[in-house]
Design an enzyme around this catalytic site. Structure first.
Site, PDB file in Angstrom:
ATOM      1  N   TYR A 155       0.904  -1.188  -0.106  1.00 43.91           N
ATOM      2  CA  TYR A 155      -0.124  -0.065  -0.072  1.00 43.91           C
ATOM      3  C   TYR A 155       0.797   1.342  -0.132  1.00 43.91           C
ATOM      4  CZ  TYR A 155      -3.498   3.487   1.586  1.00 43.91           C
ATOM      5  OH  TYR A 155      -4.079   4.463   1.813  1.00 43.91           O
ATOM      6  N   LYS A 159       1.084   4.195  -2.953  1.00 44.65           N
ATOM      7  CA  LYS A 159       1.045   5.757  -2.476  1.00 44.65           C
ATOM      8  C   LYS A 159       2.049   6.446  -3.026  1.00 44.65           C
ATOM      9  CE  LYS A 159      -3.449   5.300  -1.694  1.00 44.65           C
ATOM     10  NZ  LYS A 159      -4.279   5.606  -2.724  1.00 44.65           N
TER      11      LYS A 159
END
Length: 285
Positions: A155, A159
């Protein structure tokens, strides 16, 4: 810029807009008179949200991992509402697990939804906006795009990539009339944050807070959109310190356990199951 720009009549697309940040942003934009198109994998919920918002709001099925389908979705929006003025790449998932426990299917889903879809959406927006010399692309990243958090390695990677993509495109579009904003919120109290606690010194925010910040960036364009704004100062200070000192501060504030501690939380079971089924175009390859 001087006077805030009006959003009345602007055609604004939000991916993953059926609930959470997307739905609250749609509501805020409708209140400003915008014509909003919600795209979401959950078409039933998207239509319910659009119906509740009223106005010129429409809802269409969208699997952002299906690039041809994503392009067709944008074409349909333009057919029904007119040229797209703003694209908000909001769709994203955050499954939690130590990297060595994360299966490859989860890795691919995160890369496809959180990154590849944002790249594709951004590219499509540029193709539509640049010839008209007007438009605004909003990419929703995270504070995980500026730092690493155990329990969410992939994740964080996606990002960080969204932040880098946005920075590069921002420079590519300089002087074209097309703006780019990158939204970097703290933990947002939506389904995605199920099972997560609070970090010391930095409280979580509500989806309404993120929506307000996005509206503000559209009315007075700026690249960096931190929610809360204090994240910016905290990040700048931490980056000036030696790595060991910065990591000690992070541990002292509980940042190293913020996501990792929720990786096996039963409170996340419903969200994790939904996230696991959120990319059919990937899973059927």
């Amino acid at each position: 810029m001087g006077k805030p720009r009006s959003l009345r009549g602007k055609v604004i697309v939000i991916t993953g807009g059926a609930q959470g940040i997307g739905a609250k942003t749609a509501a805020a934009l409708v209140s400003h008179g915008a014509k909003v198109a919600i795209g979401d994998l959950d078409q039933v919920r998207a239509e319910k949200t659009a119906g509740e918002l009223g106005g010129d709001t429409i809802a269409l099925a969208l699997d952002v991992t299906d690039t041809r389908g994503f392009t067709a979705f944008l074409d349909e929006v333009e057919t029904r509402l007119g040229p797209i003025d703003v694209l908000i790449n909001n769709a994203g998932i955050m499954p939690l697990a130590p990297l060595d426990e994360e299966d490859d299917a989860s890795t691919r889903r995160q890369l496809e939804i959180n990154l590849h879809a944002v790249i594709h959406g951004t590219r499509e927006a540029i193709k539509r906006m640049r010839p008209r010399r007007t438009g605004h692309i909003v990419n929703v990243a995270s504070m995980a795009g500026k730092a690493g958090f155990p329990g969410a390695a992939t994740y964080c990677a996606t990002k960080h990539a969204v932040v880098g993509l946005s920075e590069a495109v921002h420079l590519e579009l300089r002087g074209t009339g097309v703006y780019v904003s990158c939204v970097m919120p703290a933990i947002v109290r939506t389904e995605l944050a199920a099972g997560l606690g609070e970090a010391k010194m930095l409280k979580s925010v509500l989806p309404e807070d993120v929506a307000e910040a996005i509206v503000g960036a559209l009315r007075k364009p700026r690249f960096d959109v931190y929610v809360p704004q204090a994240l910016d100062a905290m990040g700048r200070i931490t980056r000036l310190l030696p790595r060991k000192t910065g990591e000690w501060i992070t541990r002292s504030l509980g940042g190293d356990q913020l996501l990792a501690s929720a990786a096996h939380s039963t409170a996340r079971a419903g969200y994790e199951a939904r996230a696991a089924g959120s990319a059919p175009a990937v899973d059927t390859e």
